[in-house]
Scaffold this active site. Structure first.
Site, PDB file in Angstrom:
ATOM      1  N   ARG A 240       0.878  -1.192  -0.097  1.00 38.60           N
ATOM      2  CA  ARG A 240      -0.389   0.113   0.242  1.00 38.60           C
ATOM      3  C   ARG A 240       0.864   0.989  -0.180  1.00 38.60           C
ATOM      4  O   ARG A 240       1.606   1.519   0.948  1.00 38.60           O
ATOM      5  CB  ARG A 240      -0.877   0.161   1.257  1.00 38.60           C
ATOM      6  CG  ARG A 240      -1.686  -0.899   1.566  1.00 38.60           C
ATOM      7  CD  ARG A 240      -3.114  -0.367  -0.186  1.00 38.60           C
ATOM      8  NE  ARG A 240      -4.199  -1.376  -0.328  1.00 38.60           N
ATOM      9  CZ  ARG A 240      -4.162  -2.739  -0.871  1.00 38.60           C
ATOM     10  NH1 ARG A 240      -3.343  -2.993  -1.375  1.00 38.60           N
ATOM     11  NH2 ARG A 240      -5.146  -3.264  -0.777  1.00 38.60           N
ATOM     12  N   GLU A 269      -4.297   7.235  -5.686  1.00 35.86           N
ATOM     13  CA  GLU A 269      -4.835   6.806  -6.923  1.00 35.86           C
ATOM     14  C   GLU A 269      -5.865   6.809  -7.404  1.00 35.86           C
ATOM     15  O   GLU A 269      -6.815   6.985  -6.843  1.00 35.86           O
ATOM     16  CB  GLU A 269      -4.966   5.001  -6.617  1.00 35.86           C
ATOM     17  CG  GLU A 269      -3.497   4.106  -5.937  1.00 35.86           C
ATOM     18  CD  GLU A 269      -2.880   2.370  -5.629  1.00 35.86           C
ATOM     19  OE1 GLU A 269      -3.569   2.123  -5.965  1.00 35.86           O
ATOM     20  OE2 GLU A 269      -2.219   2.589  -5.407  1.00 35.86           O
ATOM     21  N   HIS A 288      -0.908  -0.014  -9.992  1.00 35.17           N
ATOM     22  CA  HIS A 288      -1.671  -0.705  -9.494  1.00 35.17           C
ATOM     23  C   HIS A 288      -2.185  -2.274  -9.626  1.00 35.17           C
ATOM     24  O   HIS A 288      -3.149  -2.378  -9.964  1.00 35.17           O
ATOM     25  CB  HIS A 288      -3.107   0.301  -7.754  1.00 35.17           C
ATOM     26  CG  HIS A 288      -2.976  -0.994  -6.945  1.00 35.17           C
ATOM     27  ND1 HIS A 288      -3.525  -0.326  -6.423  1.00 35.17           N
ATOM     28  CD2 HIS A 288      -2.637  -1.863  -6.876  1.00 35.17           C
ATOM     29  CE1 HIS A 288      -3.817  -0.855  -5.014  1.00 35.17           C
ATOM     30  NE2 HIS A 288      -3.210  -2.042  -5.068  1.00 35.17           N
TER      31      HIS A 288
END
Length: 321
Positions: A240, A269, A288
């Site tokens: 993360r 994000e 991601h």
């Protein structure tokens, strides 16, 4: 007997527009109508206006936030289904108070470890630069770094960290690990050497982050920790974004105090357009995609369907506590 109206079901966060094809959603026709919404996350009022007519909402991991302010504006919502069994973007307590059931899914366990190792290989062997150079007519731009005989440091020896340890061992690396809860005995069970936090950062040639984001882990990779790293070392983060102090990492990379970083997760994000991680030449960044694979999406979406069917039958499964 009163017949219940068909449920309105929304599938969000389908950024690649693939959800409708990964599994067969028509099995839900007897329950209600499925709608795929492809807009990116928005402010609370926009999300409320977009979603307030739906009874069931399916979300992908932590792409859209469902806090109390939004949930309280969704009067018809009865079931919120997420990919995975952990989603920090959902206020589960608020959902419970509002009578909204939250359910999750299993996940394909190999996707994130495989992406992590791809990033390790990519950054240490300069694969992107070399491939782009070849496309432009050039040949052999630099020297890659070796892994065999080097030290792999793992910050968080959980399920994913243990896979990374196995990969490192297969590549002939010396594997060390640290986290606040890890013991020497638990590390030894995986053939890993337990070290202190400072030793982890000082000794690692490649340091890979595999912690769960919590108040305790937020900002754990800070300026001091980064200052302990070798100038030749690489930082990898597929866990993360907020576990790493981004400002400290950017400064470290700009001043070339470490060799580079490979990152799949970020504090914000999608990553802002002008973010330094998009342009620093010692960063390998991916959007991601650690969990964005065919097997993982098939698991997520097929089990979302199972969750909806079980909820409709009055016997919900994979319920968040």
């Amino acid at each position: 007997m009163t017949q219940r109206s068909p449920a309105r079901i929304a599938v969000l966060d389908d950024w690649q527009s693939v959800a409708s094809d990964v599994v067969e959603w028509s099995v839900l026709n007897s329950i209600g109508e499925v709608t795929f919404l492809h807009e990116f996350p928005a402010d609370t009022d926009s999300m409320a206006a977009r979603l307030q007519s739906f009874d069931v909402i399916c979300v992908m991991r932590e792409r859209s936030s469902f806090d109390e302010a939004l949930l309280s504006q969704l009067p018809h919502l009865k079931l919120l289904v997420t990919g995975g069994m952990r989603n920090a973007a959902i206020d589960v307590k608020a959902a419970g108070k509002l009578g909204i059931q939250v359910c999750g899914t299993d996940s394909y366990k190999h996707a994130a470890p495989e992406l992590t190792w791809a990033l390790i290989m990519g950054i240490t062997r300069n694969l992107v630069d070399e491939a782009n150079a070849l496309r432009s007519g050039q040949w052999q731009m630099g020297l890659g770094s070796d892994l065999h005989g080097k030290t792999l440091g793992i910050l968080g020896l959980g399920s994913i960290g243990k896979w990374i340890a196995r990969y490192g061992q297969a590549f002939g690396m010396n594997v060390i690990a640290w986290s606040e809860n890890l013991t020497a005995e638990a590390a030894a069970e995986s053939g890993v050497t337990y070290v202190s936090k400072q030793q982890l950062f000082e000794q690692s040639d490649v340091l890979s982050v595999h912690l769960v984001l919590s108040d305790r882990s937020r900002g754990l990779v800070n300026a001091q920790a980064l200052s302990w790293m070798k100038p030749s070392a690489y930082l990898i983060n597929t866990a993360r974004g907020p576990i790493v102090d981004e400002a400290a990492l950017i400064e470290t990379l700009q001043q070339r105090r470490i060799a580079g970083a490979a990152l799949d997760v970020f504090a914000i994000e999608p990553l802002p357009a002008e973010h330094p991680f998009r342009t620093l030449d010692n960063v390998l960044a991916t959007p991601h995609i650690g969990y964005v694979t065919e097997n993982n999406y098939r698991t997520f979406f097929s089990q979302m369907i199972e969750d909806i069917q079980a909820w409709d039958a009055g016997e919900p499964i994979r319920v968040f506590a």
